[in-house]
Enzyme design. Structure first.
Site, PDB file in Angstrom:
ATOM      1  N   LYS A 254      -5.049  -2.850   3.324  1.00 22.87           N
ATOM      2  CA  LYS A 254      -4.726  -1.745   4.357  1.00 22.87           C
ATOM      3  C   LYS A 254      -3.368  -1.234   3.833  1.00 22.87           C
ATOM      4  CE  LYS A 254      -4.485  -5.149   6.569  1.00 22.87           C
ATOM      5  NZ  LYS A 254      -3.883  -6.428   7.381  1.00 22.87           N
TER       6      LYS A 254
ATOM      7  N   VAL B 121      -8.979  -2.632   9.016  1.00 19.57           N
ATOM      8  CA  VAL B 121      -9.173  -2.675  10.324  1.00 19.57           C
ATOM      9  C   VAL B 121      -9.570  -2.779  10.659  1.00 19.57           C
ATOM     10  CG1 VAL B 121      -8.879  -0.544  11.240  1.00 19.57           C
ATOM     11  CG2 VAL B 121      -8.687  -0.288   9.289  1.00 19.57           C
TER      12      VAL B 121
ATOM     13  N   LYS C  75      -3.159   1.159   8.762  1.00 20.24           N
ATOM     14  CA  LYS C  75      -3.941   1.103   9.742  1.00 20.24           C
ATOM     15  C   LYS C  75      -4.893   2.745  10.283  1.00 20.24           C
ATOM     16  CE  LYS C  75      -4.440  -3.673  10.449  1.00 20.24           C
ATOM     17  NZ  LYS C  75      -4.284  -4.659  11.966  1.00 20.24           N
TER      18      LYS C  75
END
Length: 429
Positions: A107, A134, A207
């Site tokens: 991420k 995520v 995220k």
């Protein structure tokens, strides 16, 4: 007979080992769902001699991780080494330039370089997939990119870091303070030796920036996320929240409108009737509100070998089927460059906590600062002195512009009546 999808795997930590075990355990089922077998053919990691609990002798070992991009016998490269730059980014760039599909759980790299990588994948007509980046095994990327594709998403709200949620849930259930619960989380493996990335909200902010890009059709804008972590949350804050009908959670919120893109990761007071209030322990959860589908709620384990490996292999199954699609739900050229929203006029209610010197006039000083800044107080609670001899004062405001609260706190900056900085938590509306 259709040829297998051949995978080169970079990184053999918890998740990398989980991918191999999952492909072994569900081999026949995956083959039926993908329409062909999925096989790891090459691996790379820092320590070749380490025992990872899986048989690696059947795979080619590549010492230079970035050389996996040129490994001729691989159709797709999976990156599980982490880091926003360095070898992970080099591997991503080289893989996509070579026309190979690329799957990642990284991420941080996507938050910083996602637009560039999406453009590179499109230029080569190949796939960039990141379901595992995520919320671990929760299919929220696929849910937003595909399941809710016909909707205008109005808001995305989520608990995006299991470490923080574990700590806050423990503090809530047992009345313990942050430092003590953090030590336990580290002992149990829920928190790293250096937990800053998690507890200061950076991981959740990475995220959130990806979810916002998917939800609103914007370029990832991690640098515009307002971030505050949980290291200054007290057990007393959690107790006050409970008395008021709330639970404390580290929540990411993203909204886009004519005023720009709003992105925030902060501790919030969440009403007990909100689904995020019931997300406990190390679970993650995401709420997305669409204009036609209504409220979507995703919840599950956000980390660990099983859930994250599940998300990685789901991406591999898509690639095996030839289901590529745009990384961020629309062509990279169509992603808008977002202007960050000014939060000053954003309206809401706030929880403010002050540690103050136990003397006459302190409450009047705080109330005057609120009055002068135009903040309307809904309730004010003063508790007895704590172990440091300071009195805790908690205020809940009526709904109003955030700039007024900021101005009130600025008026109190440097006051001799205050011991340390105030705590400001937003109340989730």
């Amino acid at each position: 007979m259709t040829e297998p999808l051949r995978v080169a795997l970079a990184g053999l930590g918890t998740v990398g080992g989980g991918v191999i075990r999952l492909l072994d355990a569900n081999r026949d089922l995956i083959k039926r769902r993908a329409g062909r077998a999925i096989e790891v053919v090459a691996v790379s990691a820092r320590d070749r001699a380490k025992d990872r609990g899986v048989d690696l002798t059947r795979f080619d070992w590549i010492d230079d991780t970035t050389a996996l991009a040129e490994y001729e016998s691989a159709d797709v490269v999976v990156e599980l080494i982490g880091g926003s730059d360095g070898p992970a980014l080099t591997l991503a760039r080289k893989t996509l330039a070579a026309g190979k599909a690329f799957v990642t759980a990284n991420k941080a790299m996507l938050a910083h370089h996602g637009l560039e990588l999406a453009e590179a994948a499109e230029a080569q007509g190949t796939a960039l997939k990141f379901e595992a980046a995520v919320a671990g095994g929760i299919p929220v990327i696929k849910g937003l990119r595909e399941g809710a594709a016909a909707n205008a998403i109005e808001r995305v709200t989520g608990i995006l870091n299991g470490t923080c949620n574990f700590i806050l849930s423990k503090m809530e259930a047992e009345g313990r303070d942050f430092a003590e619960v953090l030590n336990e989380a580290q002992a149990l493996g829920y928190a790293e030796a250096d937990p800053s990335f998690d507890i200061d909200g950076v991981d959740a902010a990475h995220k959130l920036s990806l979810l916002a890009a998917l939800a609103f059709g914007t370029q990832p804008a991690f640098g515009d996320v307002a971030v505050t972590g949980i290291r200054h949350v007290l057990a007393a804050d959690i107790a006050e929240a409970a008395a008021l009908g709330y639970r404390v959670r580290l929540v990411g919120v993203a909204e886009a409108d004519a005023h720009g893109l709003f992105q925030r990761v902060h501790p919030h007071l969440v009403p007990v009737d909100h689904p995020l209030a019931h997300t406990t322990g190390s679970l993650n959860a995401v709420v997305a509100d669409g204009n036609f589908v209504g409220r979507l709620f995703f919840q599950g384990r956000g980390a660990g070998d099983g859930p994250t490996a599940s998300a990685v292999v789901a991406d591999l199954i898509d690639i095996a089927r030839g289901e590529f699609g745009s990384a961020f739900a629309m062509p990279a050229s169509a992603l808008a460059k977002p202007a960050p929203a000014d939060t000053g006029e954003r309206r809401g209610r706030a929880y403010l906590r002050f540690a103050v010197v136990d003397k006459v006039g302190v409450l009047a000083e705080i109330a005057a600062a609120m009055r002068d800044a135009g903040v309307s107080i809904e309730s004010l609670i003063q508790r007895g002195a704590n172990s440091d001899g300071h009195v805790l004062v908690a205020i809940v405001t009526h709904e109003g512009p955030e700039r007024c609260v900021a101005q009130a706190l600025e008026k109190l900056r440097g006051s001799q009546s205050l011991a340390g900085d105030p705590m400001w938590m937003h109340i989730l509306g």
